[in-house]
Each structure stands twice: as C-alpha cells, then as structure tokens.
Enzyme design. Sequence first.
Site, PDB file in Angstrom:
ATOM      1  N   ASP A 124       0.827  -1.204   0.000  1.00  6.25           N
ATOM      2  CA  ASP A 124       0.000   0.000   0.000  1.00  6.25           C
ATOM      3  C   ASP A 124       0.860   1.253   0.000  1.00  6.25           C
ATOM      4  OD1 ASP A 124      -2.573  -1.022  -0.108  1.00  6.25           O
ATOM      5  OD2 ASP A 124      -2.767  -1.209   2.054  1.00  6.25           O
ATOM      6  N   PHE A 125       1.853   1.285   0.872  1.00  7.89           N
ATOM      7  CA  PHE A 125       2.671   2.490   0.976  1.00  7.89           C
ATOM      8  C   PHE A 125       3.573   2.675  -0.244  1.00  7.89           C
ATOM      9  CE2 PHE A 125       1.581   2.128   5.517  1.00  7.89           C
ATOM     10  CZ  PHE A 125       1.151   3.427   5.730  1.00  7.89           C
TER      11      PHE A 125
END
Length: 409
Positions: free
Chosen positions: A164-165
């Site tokens: 996600d990051f």
Amino acid sequence: MYKLLSGLSIVEVSSFVASPSAGLYCAQMGAEVIRIDDRRGGLDYKRYMLTREGRSLSWENLNRAKKSVALDLQTAEGRELAVELARVTGQVITNLPTDSFMAHDRIAAGRADLVSVRIMGWHDGRQAMDFTVNAATGYPLMTGPEEWDAKTAPPVSQILPAWDFITGAYCAFALLAGLRHRDATSEGSELRVPLGDVAIGTAFNAGAAPEMLYRGADRERIGNAIWGAFGRDFLSRDGQRFMIAVLTAKQWRATVEAFGLTEDVAALEAELGVSLADSDHWRFMHRHRLFSMFQEVAERFDYADMAARLTRAGATFERYRTMFEMAQDAELVTGNPLFGPSPANPSGFEYPAPRSFANIPGREAADPAAAPFLGEHSEQVLAERLGMASGQIAALIDRGVVGTSDKQK
C-alpha cells in the site's frame, strides 16, 4: 512541510492506505489536497484503532495537512458536486472503480487536460488489498525460521501494509509525471496503478522473481539472516537482540574487528580456502559457521558494551525494539528533526508528528499540520472552487447533500 508544490491543488476521493498516502505525500510538500468523503465518513473513517473519543489514529495520520469536504456520495447531487470539484481542480487521486461516478472520462468530459491517478486492485479489474496481493508474491512462503519444513510450514504475512505504501509513493510520482507531461503538451492523462502490479513488479525489479526462474525452484527459508550476504540477529549476554548487516568489505572488516575475531576468521579462511573479506557469496555460503562464532562472542558482552565496540569499529548494526519503545526513543523520534510538535489533532491526543521524509539543507521545515475534521472545509472549498454563494451552500447543508465539520459530534 516544504512549499515545493505550492499552487498545486489535488482532489482526492479515497480510503484506506494507498490512495490517502499518495495525497499525504503531496500535501507534505505543499500541495493543497482536498479529500472528499461521504458525509457519514468514508470506509476508513472509523478504522481501528479508535481513541476514547471515537477518532481513528490511522485516518488522522494519513490525512494530515489536507482539507476535508463531506458530501452525500449516495446521492446523484453529492456525486455531481464531487465530479465538478475534480473537474475544476484538474487533478485527481482516487481508488474508486474505473466505472464509478469518478470515472476519468466522466470528469474529463468537461476538462480535456484532466490528470487522474487511479489505484486499482489487479490489472484485470479483480479486487485486491495489500494482504491479498502479498499472498500472491511468494514472500510470505520465504519468511520464517530456517528449520521449518518447506512443504508443511505456514506462510508468514507481513504486518506492515508495505505494498500500500509503495503504491501510494508511486502514485504521487505518477501524478507529478502526468502533470509534467501536461505542462509540455497540454494533454491530460489517466494513470491507472494496480496494487497487484506494484507488488509483482517490485518482486521482479528486486531480482527475486528472476532468481527463482533461473534456479528453477523457490528459496529456502533462512530466518532473520540476510539473503545472499552476512547478517542476522544476535543475542547479547543481557538478553538484548541486535541486527548486524554486512554488505561491503569495509563493513565486514569493522564487524570482525568489533567482535575480536580477526584471527579466528583468518583460520577459517585458511581451512576453507576462500577469502571471506572479498565475497558476499562465501560469507553467505558459510554463514552457519560464522553465525556460531559471532554468537559465542555476543554472549560474553552486555549490549551496551557490544554496541560501543561496534560503533568504534564502524560496523552497521541496530538493536531490536518494540514499536512502543521506538515511539519514545530520543534518537529515533523525540530528538529527530523529522518530527515536529503535535498539532491540534482531531483525536485530541498529542504525540510526535512527522514532517516530509525529504529534507532540504538550509531551509527550515514548517511544523507538521493537523488532519482536518470530517467536512471541516466543505463550505470554504465549495465557495472558492465552485463560486457558490453562502445561500446555495446553506441550502445544500439543510438538505443533507453537504456535511459540515464533525468536531462537535
């Protein structure tokens, strides 16, 4: 915060981690990021863990420095307002589906040079989240103790939603690439970034997937050892665990010196007929012999003494901490210029807040900004962006199409 993106406004319609983090990184560099949520709160507005006041610490930290507009996105009128705000602004970050009310073509119908970045699940339209794409990468089945049986051992999923990051950071980059292209050509762009492609592509960029194809099999689990080099966790006499990492000849010499193993290592090299100082390969291949030698020394010293020896020699190491310890550590957090004073957080809880990860020597970084209350900027943004009169906005509020700040709720 730095004002490198001052003058750039971005509409963000998103939830969870990847999409909000893309907007966060832009906001921390000075962009005006207008996050649009449903007036009842988006899917992540109450994401665990909640404070006693019912505020999500995850939402609070992923939305720092942004403005918040709350609309009834379950109604056609609320959705049209979101589309119009995106159209007028000209650049959008979202993780809504390609055929949603925030579809690129729908917004671009009134703004041909629209630049939108859309985070997807898989490239073929299937749903995905960090936890599911991670399962597909193979990494969880390479993680775990060395002694685990390859056929029967369970996967070890990572706790950090790393994909996600990484996707959020890539999307911030993709947006700026789209804007640069528009500046040069006046053309808009729809940039679709599948979370799954980021994960699978990263496995190839790292050389890990090609390695499996070359060897014709999967790697074995190796616990906390560093793949292809010398490094592992060691235990000191007083029970402290610390990580040693050796990727260069200089780091190897420093580590051997700090452990006082120069003569022992020379004897091992003579026995094996290899030079451990010159080759990651041999240090990795003979890691079990080396780990045993180094662990015997580590057990003779308390961690403070071992750390002093490693520091003097110039070795690369770090002590394992719990996250609670890390969050209070003077070197890592409380004395680190990355962090500024706690702003007035919606949660009412004060704690160190990070600035932009990048710093500019010679320029003073502004203090971290607070996250907004849900709907805090609804009236301001509608007036400034859409030129709506106060009476029009008041009527929308009365009908429940527009939400105002939930500070008192």
